[in-house]
Design an enzyme around this catalytic site. Structure first.
Site, PDB file in Angstrom:
ATOM      1  N   ASP A 138      -2.219   4.797   0.856  1.00 17.49           N
ATOM      2  CA  ASP A 138      -2.639   4.290   2.159  1.00 17.49           C
ATOM      3  C   ASP A 138      -4.147   4.450   2.305  1.00 17.49           C
ATOM      4  OD1 ASP A 138      -2.554   3.858   5.187  1.00 17.49           O
ATOM      5  OD2 ASP A 138      -0.426   3.800   4.688  1.00 17.49           O
ATOM      6  N   HIS A 171      -4.521   5.347   9.722  1.00 21.05           N
ATOM      7  CA  HIS A 171      -3.176   4.875   9.413  1.00 21.05           C
ATOM      8  C   HIS A 171      -2.459   5.802   8.424  1.00 21.05           C
ATOM      9  CE1 HIS A 171      -0.107   2.241   7.488  1.00 21.05           C
ATOM     10  NE2 HIS A 171      -0.026   1.718   8.701  1.00 21.05           N
ATOM     11  N   SER A 323       5.541   0.662   9.407  1.00 23.95           N
ATOM     12  CA  SER A 323       4.801   1.761   8.792  1.00 23.95           C
ATOM     13  C   SER A 323       5.186   3.098   9.409  1.00 23.95           C
ATOM     14  CB  SER A 323       3.296   1.556   8.974  1.00 23.95           C
ATOM     15  OG  SER A 323       2.815   0.540   8.143  1.00 23.95           O
TER      16      SER A 323
END
Length: 746
Positions: A138, A171, A323
């Site tokens: 990520d 994120h 996600s």
């Protein structure tokens, strides 16, 4: 030659060297770009020897940036156009490196530790996943956060080459904490590893993703789990790398994606070996944004999930998306690995599926099919019974038989008519098996300068096939640089068309079936395991339809935006999506003025159209009346439309009938705005019409007055004319008698 001509040998050598350099420069001329080079016919060991030797011989001095030793057989390198052609001519598969993006759109923990509602307000993990290594591919992990204290393992930064710390996006930190955070995570004893492949904008390259998988395969550990909370268009290369990961003993958990579409159209979620996770919302409803279909394996909470964030060591944030759903399942996989005492991917997968509860998730009426399969993920306790060991995996499906006298074969022909940039186009034909695995039958690229159709053929056995056509320029074959197209035919160039296409972006995919005899093939729109599409809309009972118009002005990320319109029965009436680089876009279709509809607009990044990355907006008009408008929303905005209550007048019968629901993508402008006043264009047209009409009236009145005056004076002119005629006659008579006045008659 130099001796004969009297030239010194040193001069001859210099001239030869300069000529060689000139030839090399000409051969390597062109702007270099980043490409992925695969050597399908070589083993991993041979790639390092023969493959890289071939690269060194390619024109333009290719610079290798990534070497894939396990996940894929190849490299990523900077190549000139001449080098691309050189390598393709020698059997290498070469395609432009492409982008992958994060799938970002807490009650979630509370939901996965109990089979039924209502929530009890607590999360009590009986198993903390200790001993498991969770690799997060990520944007990195904010290692200073308290959620990860003492449980950060070694990582890898493929973006900047430094420490894989998440300091600018958040994120990856959010994802990692859901899986293994100390207070917001599922497996609170697992070790997390940051593999940074996405930059501060949440985007990265496929080659970095593949090398990130390589890093995991090379990492020691008996219980390795990978989370890939990202997606791109379906890619056999990425899916093959996922298969290599699982074959190497790594559990792979992937997001389904946030487009509200078919998960089988995206990678890595379409890889059969991955555990692909769809999202649910609070209250056990399927999330509208979640991708669905036969490639989704399990569902987990994914809307409004609280987790760690960047900035300081206690920061949190609420996010939505698949996600957020995938790391819930990754944490459960760590629990399963601890309970089993092994990280075997097949055993872990089986345990996670066995622990899930069925039939709890309701569907989303406006976009049905989001709740399949109806399996809601649940945590594992230490005491939870484990399923019995799985039987040995069946052998892989056999390859197509060799071409022999008894082989039952058909000829499939792939024809590609390129646009003005043929060197950007490549294609692949693959055999599909019942378990979802693929075998390549044909793979090639269109040569530079090709203007006519490029034909390739392959002898195939009966079965189901997938064809994919790629465009490295991300603009398809039509119509940015010409009117190209592709098609697949059976037996010969005039045989039945099995699949075709032209307008797409990076990849165009189609499934078809080849039979043993008869017509030979039946095109299919989906893989057999996918659910059937909803029934078509019934034909209209009468021709009274109205025009429905939608105009969307996107922000800086139009590719995040999609929309749908459904009738009261949940059937889709129309839908669409914006492509990358799109500006203001309009759609038009015809709808029933007496019906109720549900309009929804989606943003995959959950930031709406305004105003995080621009001032976008949308506008819905039906029958000339504005029914909805907006721009500031999150992941989705839903607007019920009651056309009868809005008193929408039906279109005239002369405007056509029976085509309700057909969507036209075009630039449209409504002649009447929401208040019923004329638009600026219409006002100009009306003003011009009034002026012209006034001029016609003035001219007509003037002509009428002149005609009347002419008519009223006509008798007097006739009498004067008669008198002048008598005078002329008298003068002629006098002249005839010598000028004497004639005597009056007695």
């Amino acid at each position: 030659f130099g001796v004969v001509m009297g030239i010194r040998p040193q001069a001859v050598g210099c001239a030869a060297l300069l000529a060689a350099l000139a030839v090399a420069s000409a051969a390597g001329r062109g702007t270099a770009g980043r490409y992925i080079v695969r050597f399908p016919r070589l083993s991993h060991a041979e790639v390092a020897d023969r493959g890289e030797r071939l690269l060194r011989r390619a024109p333009g001095a290719p610079k290798v940036s990534r070497r894939f030793h396990r996940a894929a057989k190849g490299v990523a390198a900077e190549l000139t156009p001449a080098a691309v052609l050189y390598l393709r001519a020698r059997g290498a598969v070469v395609f432009k490196d492409f982008e992958v993006t994060a799938d970002a759109l807490s009650w979630g923990l509370d939901r996965i530790d109990q089979p039924d509602l209502p929530l009890d307000g607590s999360y009590t993990p009986g198993n903390d996943g200790a001993g498991a290594d969770i690799f997060v591919l990520d944007t990195g992990i904010f290692s200073r956060h308290r959620e990860f204290a003492g449980r950060i393992g070694d990582g890898y930064d493929l973006v900047d080459g430094g420490e894989p710390d998440d300091t600018c996006n958040g994120h990856g930190t959010h994802v990692a904490a859901i899986a293994a955070g100390a207070t917001v995570g599922v497996a609170r004893g697992a070790t997390v590893h940051a593999v940074r492949i996405l930059g501060c904008d949440g985007k990265g390259l496929a080659s970095d993703l593949i090398e990130g998988m390589d890093f995991v395969l090379a990492h020691a550990g008996a219980r390795r789990i990978v989370i890939m909370a990202l997606s791109t268009a379906v890619s056999p290369t990425i899916n093959d790398a996922v298969a290599e990961l699982v074959a190497g003993g790594v559990v792979v958990v992937s997001t389904a994606g946030n487009k509200g579409a078919d998960a089988c159209d995206y990678s890595p979620g379409s890889a059969p070996e991955a555990i692909t996770v769809g999202a649910t919302s609070e209250g056990d409803r399927a999330a509208a944004f979640s991708n669905a279909g036969s490639c989704v394996d399990i569902l987990a909470p994914g809307q409004y999930i609280t987790s760690a964030w960047i900035g300081h060591d206690t920061a949190t944030r609420v996010n939505s998306g698949t996600s957020m759903a995938a790391p819930h399942v990754a944490g459960i996989c760590a629990q399963a690995a601890q309970a089993l005492g092994t990280g075997d991917p097949a055993l872990v997968r089986e345990a996670v599926m066995a622990a899930a509860v069925t039939g709890r998730v309701g569907d989303y009426a406006a976009n049905p099919g989001r709740n399949r399969p109806n399996l809601l993920a649940q945590t594992l306790d230490r005491e939870a019974p484990m399923p019995p060991p799985s039987p040995p995996a069946p052998p892989p499906p056999p390859l197509p038989p060799d071409l022999g006298p008894d082989a039952e074969l058909r000829l499939v022909m792939v024809s590609v008519t390129p646009d003005a940039k043929p060197s950007e186009v490549s294609f692949a034909l693959m055999r599909m098996y019942d378990d979802g695995s693929l075998t390549r039958v044909l793979e090639d690229a269109v040569p530079r300068g090709q203007a006519s159709p490029y034909l390739r053929s392959a002898a195939v056995v009966p079965g189901r096939y997938l064809v994919q056509v790629y465009d490295e320029g991300n603009d398809g074959l039509c119509c940015a640089h010409g009117e190209g197209a592709w098609e697949v035919r059976l037996d010969n160039t005039t045989g039945p068309v099995l699949a075709s296409g032209a307008s797409f972006s990076y990849v165009d995919s189609a499934y078809f079936e080849v039979d043993a005899g008869g017509p030979g093939a039946q095109p299919v729109l989906d893989t057999p395991a996918r659910p059937p599409p909803p029934p078509p809309m019934p034909p209209p009972a009468d021709p009274d339809w109205v025009d429905f118009e939608l105009e969307i002005t996107p922000d800086a990320y139009p590719e995040d935006v999609s929309w749908g319109l459904w009738d009261s029965a949940g059937r889709e009436v129309g839908s669409g999506a914006l492509q990358r680089g799109a500006s203001r876009t309009s759609w038009a279709l015809r709808v029933d003025p007496n019906a109720r509809y549900d309009f929804q607009i989606f943003d995959a990044a959950a930031d709406g159209l305004c105003c995080a990355f621009g001032t976008g907006s949308y506008r819905v008009v039906a029958g000339g009346k504005q029914l909805a408008a907006g721009g500031s929303f999150g992941a989705r905005e839903e607007v019920p439309l009651d056309l009868r209550a809005a008193h929408i007048a039906p279109a005239s019968s002369g405007s056509g009938s029976g085509d309700g629901g057909s969507v036209t993508n075009a630039t449209t402008s409504a002649p009447v705005d929401a208040l019923g006043s004329l638009s600026p264009q219409a006002e100009v047209a009306v003003a011009v019409s009034v002026i012209v009409f006034a001029m016609i009236v003035v001219l007509g009145v003037g002509y009428t007055i002149a005609h009347m005056m002419h008519s009223s004076s006509s008798p007097r002119r006739r009498r004067g004319s008669k008198r002048r005629s008598k005078r002329r006659s008298a003068r002629r008579s006098a002249s005839a008698v010598g000028g004497r006045k004639p005597q009056a008659a007695p």
